[in-house]
Design an enzyme around this catalytic site. Structure first.
Site, PDB file in Angstrom:
ATOM      1  CB  THR A 182      -0.934   0.024   1.220  1.00  0.00           C
ATOM      2  OG1 THR A 182      -0.164  -0.125   2.425  1.00  0.00           O
ATOM      3  CG2 THR A 182      -1.941  -1.109   1.150  1.00  0.00           C
ATOM      4  CB  CYS A 183       4.138   2.156   1.411  1.00  0.00           C
ATOM      5  SG  CYS A 183       5.124   0.753   0.869  1.00  0.00           S
TER       6      CYS A 183
END
Length: 216
Positions: A182-183
């Site tokens: 997700t980063c």
């Protein structure tokens, strides 16, 4: 009368008028000595909601108001409807057509825009309803809403890469679920054999990943 919660009688839960999980926070004066019964459970529920939605987030809301008013007076929002405020903060929702997805999604490390898995993915995502789109966005980015500008505005862009099964496992791609980073808005997608298998595995990963954070 007897009230049950998931088959358990209310009195067996041993509830009192304190905030759930915080026995030192009384919802009413002397709340730690007041047992929740079928006769006062409605008052208990209202007291919990009142605390959580008012006192519990008062400091955060106050800080938000101060920061927001550095940009514009908050009274200016009074002339707007809820949907208009949402549109102002998150932008208008966009249609996730295959063309929009091809223009917004980057394919890398084993995939290109013409790869069968990518074609199937775009067909699946473009058919998502609003709830599935929010869950997919949460799964990929960690947030349920896209920035103003939609998928194209993601930074870094949504990137889909190939996820092959480990050689030693003896398993096929159909046995694996997609995973994400997700980063960096990174989707690791196995090359599934059919669109039906891809949709089932993608939805399973999305649903199971809504409240989890794993390291791999």
């Amino acid at each position: 009368p007897q009230l049950c919660v998931n088959g358990c009688p209310l009195e067996y839960l041993c509830l009192d008028f304190t905030l759930p999980g915080y026995s030192n926070i009384e919802l009413v004066q002397g709340g730690s000595r007041m047992t929740v019964t079928v006769h006062n459970v409605a008052n208990y529920a209202e007291s919990v909601l009142h605390y959580l939605l008012n006192f519990g987030i008062y400091q955060q809301l106050s800080s938000f108001r101060v920061g927001f008013q550095e940009i514009m007076p908050i009274r200016c929002l009074w002339v707007l409807s809820i949907s208009e405020v949402t549109s102002l903060l998150h932008g208008d929702s966009e249609e996730w057509t295959p063309d929009v997805l091809r223009a917004s999604v980057r394919c890398d490390h084993g995939y290109n825009a013409g790869s069968p898995a990518i074609v199937m993915l775009f067909e699946i995502i473009s058919a998502f309803d609003d709830k599935e789109r929010r869950m997919f966005t949460q799964f990929i980015t960690g947030a349920p809403c896209l920035p103003i500008g939609g998928l194209k505005a993601l930074a870094p862009p949504l990137t889909v890469v190939r996820k092959d099964p480990e050689a030693w496992s003896g398993l096929t791609a159909d046995s694996y679920m997609p995973s994400v980073m997700t980063c960096v808005n990174y989707l690791k997608l196995p090359p599934y054999s059919t669109k039906a298998v891809m949709r089932a595995q993608l939805l399973a990963a999305i649903e199971q990943g809504q409240s989890r954070f794993d390291l791999s």
